[in-house]
Design a protein around this motif. Structure first.
Motif: not given
Length: 574
Positions: A344-351
């Protein structure tokens, strides 16, 4: 000699029909080589024939094939078996041949357990199948083991011949576009990756083979001339050879091919230059396999990509107005709530503007399947069950179905909650040569919220506002018919018909021949009671049945009843 090549149905309905409902490109290559050798060949996409099963019997009875070849991936193997049984019941002399990745890895299983299957083509199948068809035509099965790349029964034994050599020069293969229409194309075969969940490494080997740019462009041009304007570049990794991809893109532009297309790549083999040329040549989406936010899990899956590479690829792709779609897998070895949080954190970063989430599953031919057989008592006989796959979590005592369902729900809910912020944060490269393409990108994205996949997802809040913002942002770059249409429809929904007419009229100045814009404008005028103006919009498209309906309505409102009756007669009204 009549040959049918069939892509059969899967056991289960698909969540994503984009790929599962499409005939694999390999079947077209097989068909093209047969046609070049003067065989009567027909390709049937029967991915959903099980919804009308009576057509199976009718079609096979009508066409009277001598040979039926099936493209077996894995999930569709039971569809192939069931169709083969029907074919044998109609004519027990018809020869049934299974091929494709699923048949290649389970060749012995099929021949031992399913008498309906006469032969298996293993691996790359064009020349092996052609040579087999020639033997079937001659009814000469002596020394059939000399045909490379097949499996068969002989004197009560199940045997496999020597592997057929791979076609080194792919341009040697006949161009399927000469004979067939299709949208899924491929300029390469093979993948340098070694992902544990993928069968490509064993099926193709690790060496990638290439069509020449000229061969591939000729294929696109032939299909484009037939009216096909949207393509799926289905190479495992389209961008693996940078200079070649740029050459293909330049040739698309030189030939003035008005096409759009999507591709698949890896985050570690894209850069700004390659994205520049891909976007200019019509690329609107690139799918990247990210798989997990946990580097530990990615390493266990042998994904061999780093977090920094993922971040850079997504930022650059979106910057050039190409939709960056992410594939994520959950339920992997070592998965827990900590690794889900990392994802989830990576998804928030790569959008990412699109995500497909999968549960990790196991198929024959993959490293995961080999590992499963080593650590359990599972044999290929498990595929006698009517199952499509084996979920990894079912083989790992540290994971449960409840956990997997919770992981999936959490990932999707969080993504849909954050998606509006991702959209608001879109930053596009400020180069005037891309302004028209930026408008196209933004209006396409807007449509997904009002008419596409996102329109049906309740967790996404404020969809219409998101779409309206995107349409307006699109028009800030360049006139775009889709943006004018979208804003006009949104205004209609608000019953702001004067505003709708104003927006749509501006659009028609730029796109006077657009049927959707004119029809939508006419509907706004009807709602304003301005029937004469509405009629002028509808009369531009008198070949449209929908336009006839509104034309009749306008004539009635204007008191021109004879003209109304003429139109109603054309509509076959009583």
């Amino acid at each position: 000699m009549k040959i049918l090549l069939i892509y059969p149905y899967c056991l289960e309905d698909r969540l994503y029909t984009e790929d599962a409902g499409v005939v694999p490109i390999g079947l077209y290559y097989v068909g093209a080589l047969l046609k070049e050798n003067n065989y009567d060949v027909e390709i049937l996409n029967w991915h959903d024939i099980n919804k009308a099963p009576e057509k199976i019997n009718e079609t096979i009875t009508e066409k009277e094939p001598d040979v039926i070849g099936f493209s077996i991936l894995h999930a569709n193997r039971w569809g192939g078996i069931e169709i083969a049984r029907i074919a044998k019941a109609i004519n027990n002399k018809v020869k049934i041949v299974f091929g494709g990745i699923g048949a290649s890895f389970l060749w012995e299983h099929f021949l031992r357990h399913f008498k309906e299957v006469d032969f298996i083509v293993t691996g790359e199948g064009e020349y092996s199948f052609l040579n087999l068809v020639r033997r079937i035509e001659q009814e000469n099965y002596k020394d059939i083991e000399n045909i490379k790349g097949i499996a068969f029964r002989k004197q009560g034994s199940v045997l496999r011949s020597e592997d057929a050599p791979l076609t080194r020069n792919l341009d040697r293969l006949p161009n399927p576009a000469k004979y067939f229409d299709y949208q899924y194309v491929s300029s390469t075969r093979g993948c340098p990756g070694n992902c544990t969940f993928c069968g490509s490494p064993r099926f193709w080997g690790h060496k990638v083979r290439f069509h020449s740019p000229d061969y591939f462009i000729e294929q696109l041009e032939l299909l484009s001339r037939k009216g096909i304007s949207f393509f799926y570049f289905s190479d495992d990794t389209f961008t693996i050879r940078k200079n070649r991809v740029i050459e293909i893109c330049k040739k698309i532009l030189e030939r003035k091919l008005r096409i759009t297309w999507v591709a698949i790549s890896r985050v570690n083999i894209v850069d700004e230059e390659i994205l520049y040329w891909m976007r200019r040549a019509g690329c609107i989406q690139i799918s990247y396999g990210v798989e997990s936010g946990s580097e530990t899990i990615r390493d266990l899956l042998c994904k061999s990509i780093k977090t920094d590479q993922i971040k850079k690829a997504f930022a650059l792709t979106i910057r050039y107005g190409i939709l960056a779609r992410a594939y994520f897998i959950y339920g992997s070895p070592g998965e827990n709530w900590t690794t889900i949080k990392e994802t989830m954190d990576l998804i928030h970063e790569i959008k990412p503007l699109s995500i497909i989430f999968y549960i990790l599953d196991i198929f024959p031919g993959t490293a995961l399947y080999s590992d499963l057989k080593k650590r359990t008592k599972v044999t290929d006989d498990i595929w006698l069950n009517r199952i499509e796959d084996i979920m990894y979590f079912e083989t790992n005592s540290n994971l449960s179905q409840e956990m997997i369902l919770a992981f999936g729900k959490t990932l999707r809910t969080d993504y849909y909650k954050k998606l509006p912020d991702f959209v608001n944060g879109i930053e596009l490269i400020d180069k005037e040569e891309f302004y028209e393409m930026h408008a196209d990108f933004l209006s396409r994205l807007a449509m997904t919220f009002t008419h596409g996949d996102y329109a049906r997802i309740e967790e996404i809040k404020g969809k219409e506002k998101i779409a309206e913002m995107l349409y307006k942002k699109a028009l800030s770059y360049h006139p775009d018919y889709r943006a004018y249409l979208g804003l006009g429809i949104i205004a209609q929904k608000k019953r702001a018909y004067e505003e709708s007419a104003r927006i749509l009229s501006k659009g028609i100045v730029c796109f006077p021949d657009s049927e959707p814009l004119n029809m939508c404008l006419g509907i706004s005028y009807v709602n304003l009671g301005e029937y004469a103006r509405a009629l002028s919009s509808f009369l531009k498209f008198q070949d449209s049945r929908e336009a006839y309906y509104y034309i009749a309505q306008c004539y009635h409102a204007l008191g021109e009843f004879e003209k109304e009756m003429e139109i109603l007669k054309k509509l076959d009204f009583p």
